[in-house]
Design an enzyme around this catalytic site. Structure first.
Site, PDB file in Angstrom:
ATOM      1  N   GLY A  62      -5.050 -19.140  -0.395  1.00 15.08           N
ATOM      2  CA  GLY A  62      -3.895 -18.348  -0.842  1.00 15.08           C
ATOM      3  C   GLY A  62      -4.237 -17.569  -2.091  1.00 15.08           C
ATOM      4  O   GLY A  62      -5.404 -17.420  -2.427  1.00 15.08           O
ATOM      5  N   ASN A  63      -3.245 -17.049  -2.761  1.00 13.41           N
ATOM      6  CA  ASN A  63      -3.484 -16.358  -4.031  1.00 13.41           C
ATOM      7  C   ASN A  63      -2.274 -16.524  -4.939  1.00 13.41           C
ATOM      8  O   ASN A  63      -1.285 -17.135  -4.552  1.00 13.41           O
ATOM      9  CB  ASN A  63      -3.836 -14.888  -3.787  1.00 13.41           C
ATOM     10  CG  ASN A  63      -2.726 -14.168  -3.059  1.00 13.41           C
ATOM     11  OD1 ASN A  63      -1.632 -14.022  -3.572  1.00 13.41           O
ATOM     12  ND2 ASN A  63      -3.013 -13.735  -1.823  1.00 13.41           N
ATOM     13  N   HIS A  64      -2.378 -15.966  -6.157  1.00 10.07           N
ATOM     14  CA  HIS A  64      -1.359 -16.238  -7.179  1.00 10.07           C
ATOM     15  C   HIS A  64      -0.127 -15.344  -7.093  1.00 10.07           C
ATOM     16  O   HIS A  64       0.713 -15.391  -7.977  1.00 10.07           O
ATOM     17  CB  HIS A  64      -1.966 -16.078  -8.572  1.00 10.07           C
ATOM     18  CG  HIS A  64      -2.946 -17.150  -8.907  1.00 10.07           C
ATOM     19  ND1 HIS A  64      -2.589 -18.470  -8.970  1.00 10.07           N
ATOM     20  CD2 HIS A  64      -4.268 -17.096  -9.171  1.00 10.07           C
ATOM     21  CE1 HIS A  64      -3.651 -19.186  -9.273  1.00 10.07           C
ATOM     22  NE2 HIS A  64      -4.690 -18.384  -9.395  1.00 10.07           N
TER      23      HIS A  64
END
Ligand code: CTP
Length: 399
Positions: free
Chosen positions: A209-211
């Site tokens: 995933g990412n932020h």
């Protein structure tokens, strides 16, 4: 507020006596008002007063003892443009937070699809208790709007935070929400917005995933909805739960899921704003069971995800398409290259080199490039204000 339908929930706190004034404001503004009173609230203000002022019968229980008629909480919830719970006691707040449905008001709340405003009112110590704070946080996370309690003299004799927001201020908050201050300049426009990260499964417990928090796209979607657009928000995993009568939020997990919602809807849209931080790659194979640790290193083979924005650009017909570019180097040339390659009308550049811009936070600093090679630089602002700038830019392109 002509034709606006206000469902007002009254719970058992001393501030209930002020609700007569709030109802008067709504009625004077042209709104229609129906009220639900909890059993405890009738000790503080009479149902006769509420019925007379609201010009409607008051709903108090699941069925009327005199007529034997059942109060249809689902129909009541669907009738409303907005549900306002004021005053909301600590007890009712707790019930709403956990979904306890032991009276008509909290049951109606659970059926409500409209935006919900909650005006807590209680004594100082109760308002400051960690349980109340937690309940307020939960309700906020669930997408409700909290009308915070004010400081002042309290019925107990204590002085501090806990007084219900004054009826005039509650009225103004609802009015400004329901009646957009700007013109409804996106009325009859259909807009699809992508927002948030995507999660690409590795196994049942892990993902790539990412932020991204989804905040920027959510603010854009809400601003468009407030200005009359019919908005589909395709939102990756996020804590946000935006609500507006003109907004349909479709929650997705992976890029493939986001892509399938976009593919299904793009043709019928006038405008697309693609702000999602889509994972460019996903694991080639998703393990059925949790991958166990071994002595050897682990290599996960990644394959490309569909480029959703590229697909929308390739299938664009008389539509406006805006993408985002998040860059750490050669910002301008990379952003312009994306604009060309993905057949966009404009690209919004976020540079991670600017403090306060990009993922997570509440502020952003953007530059917009359009296909005629024009660009506008904006100051660092709150994401709500940035959303207004982007929507104003869309307005110029639309006209
Ligand atoms: N985007 C998309 N689908 C993808 C990747 C990106 O729809 N699979 C969209 C994003 O929503 C954004 C724009 O494309 O509007 C740019 O995304 P970005 O990740 O910055 O660009 P990429 O094309 O993926 O290129 P790179 O990661 O190499 O910068």
């Amino acid at each position: 507020m002509q034709n606006k339908r206000i469902l007002l929930g009254i719970t058992g706190g001393i501030a209930a006596y002020k609700i007569a004034t709030l109802i008067r404001y709504f009625i004077k503004s042209g709104a229609e008002v129906k009220c639900i009173m909890t059993p405890a609230s009738v000790d503080f203000i009479s149902p006769l007063t509420i019925a007379t002022l609201s010009k409607n019968p008051v709903y108090q229980s699941f069925w009327d003892a005199k007529t034997g008629e059942w109060s249809n909480h689902v129909a009541l919830a669907l009738w409303a443009d907005v549900l306002v719970i004021a005053p909301c006691t600590a007890n009712s707040l707790a019930k709403l937070a956990i979904g306890l449905s032991d009276n008509l008001l909290v049951t109606t709340y659970l059926s409500a699809k409209c935006p919900v405003f909650i005006a807590p009112a209680m004594d100082l110590d109760m308002y400051q208790h960690s349980t109340t704070k937690r309940n307020l946080q939960t309700l906020k996370k669930d997408g409700n709007f909290i009308l915070p309690a004010q400081s002042g003299e309290l019925a107990s004799g204590l002085s501090g935070e806990g007084r219900m927001m004054e009826p005039e201020d509650i009225f103004k908050a609802i009015e400004s929400f329901l009646v957009a201050d700007s013109a409804l300049d996106f009325a009859n426009k259909k807009v699809i917005v992508t927002a948030g990260p995507t999660y690409e499964l590795i196994d049942p417990v892990r993902f790539i995933g990412n932020h991204s928090s989804g905040k920027m796209g959510v603010e854009i979607a809400l601003e468009l909805a407030r200005r009359g657009a019919d908005v589909i928000l395709v939102l990756g995993p996020s804590n946000l739960n935006p609500k507006h009568a003109n907004l349909k939020c479709v929650s997705v997990q992976s890029a493939e899921e986001m892509f399938s919602v976009v593919k299904k809807n793009w043709k019928s849209q006038n405008i697309g704003v693609f702000s999602a931080a889509v994972a460019d790659y996903k694991p080639k194979k998703v393990a059925n069971e949790k991958i166990k640790k071994s002595d050897a290193n682990l290599t996960i083979e990644l394959i490309k995800n569909p480029d959703i924005l590229l697909w929308a650009g390739e299938n664009k017909k008389n539509q406006i398409l805006v993408g985002f570019a998040l860059e750490t180097e050669n910002e301008e040339s990379n952003a312009k290259a994306k604009l060309q390659k993905k057949n966009l009308d404009a690209v919004v550049l976020n540079s991670l080199k600017n403090d306060g811009a990009g993922f997570g936070g509440d502020t952003n600093k953007i530059t917009i490039f359009d296909k005629d090679n024009k660009s506008i630089d904006f100051q660092l602002k709150s994401k709500t204000e940035v959303a207004k700038d982007i929507v104003n830019f869309l307005l110029k392109m639309k006209n």
